[in-house]
Design an enzyme around this catalytic site. Structure first.
Site, PDB file in Angstrom:
ATOM      1  N   GLY A 201       0.815  -1.211   0.000  1.00 26.28           N
ATOM      2  CA  GLY A 201       0.000   0.000   0.000  1.00 26.28           C
ATOM      3  C   GLY A 201       0.843   1.253   0.000  1.00 26.28           C
ATOM      4  N   TYR A 205       0.609   9.238   3.504  1.00 32.88           N
ATOM      5  CA  TYR A 205       1.278   8.937   4.775  1.00 32.88           C
ATOM      6  C   TYR A 205       2.637   8.267   4.579  1.00 32.88           C
ATOM      7  CZ  TYR A 205      -0.489   4.375   3.435  1.00 32.88           C
ATOM      8  OH  TYR A 205      -0.739   3.223   2.715  1.00 32.88           O
ATOM      9  N   ASP A 322      -9.588  10.131  12.813  1.00 30.23           N
ATOM     10  CA  ASP A 322      -9.442   9.898  11.369  1.00 30.23           C
ATOM     11  C   ASP A 322     -10.035   8.533  11.013  1.00 30.23           C
ATOM     12  OD1 ASP A 322      -8.791  10.459   8.751  1.00 30.23           O
ATOM     13  OD2 ASP A 322      -6.706   9.824   8.929  1.00 30.23           O
TER      14      ASP A 322
END
Length: 495
Positions: A201, A205, A322
Site C-alpha cells: 500500500g 502517509y 481519522d
C-alpha cells in the site's frame, strides 16, 4: 582581540550543548520531547531528546546565528549564564524551542579571555557524560538481552517448540509496565531483524510493506518525512497505553532507523492479508451476517478506544479523529480492527488533562463531521472528538450496508458522498454539502427488506444527527449491533 567565537570553538560549544549528530538519548519514551532542529547537523526539521535547546552565537566574521536542537547529555549545561558571544535556553516541552528569541548581553570586554578554559571545561564535562552514557548503555544492552528482557530465551524457546515467536514475545511477562508489552530495546532488536518482502500500500502517509520476521509476516508502515508527527504520536500512544484488544491493530515495535543513507520511521504491527475494509469491500459483496460481523467488530474496537479504564492495567479514553474504511483492517477471521492512531487524542477524568499531541495534520475531509467543517467544534472538550468519530463510523456503516446482498441485489462499492462531491473533495466542497445543504449519504430503500440491514440504516441516521451530543455513543452502537447479531429477526435499535 575579538569577542567573537572562532569556528573551532563553536563546534565544541555545539557538542557540549547536544546540538550535533552525536549519540541517541537512552531514556524512557515519556521523558523524551520533540524539538525544532535548525543547526548544521540537522537531517530533518525535528529531533528528539531529553530537552530542547536554543543557542545564539556570535561567530568570527558573521552576524549572530541561532541554533536549535535537542539536548541529550548534561542538564547542568543549561544553567550557564549568557555572555556577549553566547546565550542559550533549555526547555522541557515538545517544540518549546520553536519561537524563542534570544539576545546577547553586554559584558566586561575582558570576559573573552576566559572563553578557552570555559569551553575546555564544557568539553570535559560533555565527554565524561558521553563516556558514562556509553558504559551504561552497554551494560543495559547486556542485561536486557540476556536476563531482564529475556528476548534471547524467548526466541530460542519459540524456535525449539516451533511456535509463533511473535506470540511468545508479546504474550510473555516481558513488559515495560506500559501498553506496548515490549521494552524499547527488544522493539529495536525486532525492527532491525525485519526483512521487507513486498509493498502492499502507498498513500500520502508513506508506504505499507509486508515484512518477514523469523518466517512470520508482519506489517511495516514506513512514514513519509512530512508525516513524522504521526509516527511520533502513534509510537507514544502504543508505548504508554494498554491497547491490547482483538479489534485494535496489534502493535509490535517502533523504530527510527537509517537505511539507504536516509532516516526511516517504522511502525511494525500484525499483518492482515485481507488489507483494509476499503480494499475488502471493493473485492467482496457481503451476506447480511458477514456485514453485521464486520460492523460489530469495528464497533467493539471504537468502544474500547473511547472508554476510560481505571486501575493499573487501565487506559485513558482515546478519540481516533481519522476513522474511515481505509483505517479499518479485516483480519483472517473476518473481524475488523482499527488502525492508524497518528491523530488520536487522549483524556483522563482524574487529571482532566486533554492530550491532543502536536500533529498539524487534519483528518480526511470526506469523513469530517459538520462541526469540524464549519469550525464550530469545541477543541477543548474531549466529548467533541468522540462525537466526530461517531459521525465517521456512521459513514463506514453506510459503506458496509451498500455492499450487502439483499434479494440477490448488491451495488458496487462507492465512497461516502460519491454522488455529491469530486473524487478528491476540497474542504469547501464538503462544507457546502454537509453544512450548507445538510446532506447525508442516501440510504438504499432495499435495506428495509432485511431486519439486520434496516437496523443498520436506523443506526446510521442516529450517527448523523447535526447536533453532535444527540448522536449515539460508541458503547450504545456496540450493544445495539450485538443485539442485532443475536436476534436478527427482531432487531431493536435503541434510540
Amino acid at each position: 582581540m575579538t569577542s567573537e567565537i572562532p569556528r573551532k570553538g563553536l563546534l565544541m560549544l555545539l557538542v557540549a550543548l547536544g546540538l550535533t549528530k552525536g549519540g541517541v538519548v537512552k531514556a524512557s519514551r515519556d521523558q523524551l520531547v520533540n524539538c525544532t532542529c535548525e543547526n548544521p547537523h540537522c537531517k530533518k526539521p525535528t529531533c528528539q531528546g531529553a530537552w530542547c535547546t536554543v543557542v545564539l552565537v556570535r561567530e568570527q566574521g558573521r552576524h549572530p546565528q541561532v541554533y536549535r536542537g535537542c539536548g541529550n547529555m548534561n542538564p547542568e549545561l543549561c544553567l550557564g549564564r549568557p555572555t556577549e558571544f553566547v546565550n542559550h535556553h533549555c526547555c522541557y516541552r515538545s517544540f518549546c524551542n520553536h519561537n524563542v528569541s534570544l539576545v546577547l548581553d553586554d559584558v566586561d570586554p575582558h570576559l573573552p579571555l576566559i572563553l578557552g578554559p570555559v569551553l575546555a571545561l564544557l568539553i570535559l564535562v560533555a565527554l565524561g557524560a558521553l563516556g558514562l552514557w556509553r558504559v551504561r548503555r552497554r551494560q543495559e544492552k547486556q542485561r536486557g538481552l540476556h536476563s531482564d528482557l529475556g528476548e534471547s530465551s524467548l526466541i530460542l524457546k519459540a524456535s525449539e517448540q516451533g511456535d509463533s515467536m511473535l506470540g511468545d514475545l508479546l504474550d510473555s511477562d516481558c513488559t515495560t509496565g506500559s501498553g506496548s508489552g515490549l521494552p524499547f530495546l527488544v522493539q529495536r532488536t525486532v525492527a532491525r531483524q525485519v526483512a521487507l518482502v513486498e509493498c502492499v500500500g502507498k498513500g500520502r502517509y508513506g508506504e505499507v510493506w509486508r515484512g518477514s520476521w523469523h518466517g512470520e509476516s508482519v506489517a511495516v508502515k514506513i512514514f513519509s518525512s512530512r508525516d513524522e508527527q504521526s509516527w511520533f504520536r502513534e509510537t507514544e500512544i502504543y508505548n504508554t497505553v494498554l491497547l491490547r484488544h482483538d479489534n485494535i491493530l496489534g502493535f509490535i515495535a517502533s523504530d527510527m532507523t537509517s537505511r539507504n543513507s536516509s532516516t526511516q520511521l517504522w511502525l511494525i504491527t500484525h499483518f492482515h492479508e485481507h488489507g483494509s475494509l476499503y480494499d475488502f469491500l471493493q473485492r467482496q459483496p457481503l451476506e447480511p451476517q458477514l456485514a453485521l460481523r464486520l460492523a460489530v467488530s469495528a464497533a467493539c474496537g471504537l468502544a474500547h478506544l473511547h472508554v476510560e479504564i481505571f486501575g493499573t492495567q487501565g487506559k485513558p479514553a482515546i478519540a481516533h479523529r481519522d476513522l474511515k474504511s481505509r483505517n479499518v483492517l479485516v483480519k483472517s477471521d473476518l473481524q475488523c480492527c482499527i488502525a492508524d492512531l497518528g491523530l488520536a487524542v487522549m483524556h483522563s477524568q482524574g487529571s482532566d488533562y486533554l492530550d491532543i499531541g502536536n500533529n498539524p495534520r487534519v483528518g480526511t475531509k470526506r469523513y469530517m463531521a459538520p462541526e469540524v467543517l464549519d469550525e464550530q467544534i469545541r477543541t477543548d472538550c474531549f466529548e467533541s472528538y468522540k462525537w466526530t468519530d461517531v459521525w465517521a463510523f456512521g459513514l463506514v456503516l453506510w459503506e458496509i450496508a451498500r455492499r450487502t446482498i439483499i434479494n440477490g441485489i448488491v451495488e458496487d462499492y462507492r465512497p461516502p458522498f460519491y454522488d455529491m462531491v469530486p473524487n478528491d473533495p476540497s474542504f469547501e466542497d464538503m462544507k457546502k454539502v454537509v453544512c450548507t445543504d445538510q446532506q447525508t449519504p442516501t440510504i438504499p430503500n432495499r435495506l428495509a427488506a432485511d431486519p439486520v440491514l434496516s437496523g443498520l440504516a436506523q443506526m446510521m441516521r442516529e450517527c448523523w444527527y447535526p447536533n453532535p451530543s444527540a448522536r449515539l455513543t460508541a458503547l450504545r452502537i456496540k450493544k445495539t449491533l450485538q443485539k442485532l447479531s443475536h436476534h436478527p429477526e427482531k432487531p431493536k435499535v435503541t434510540h
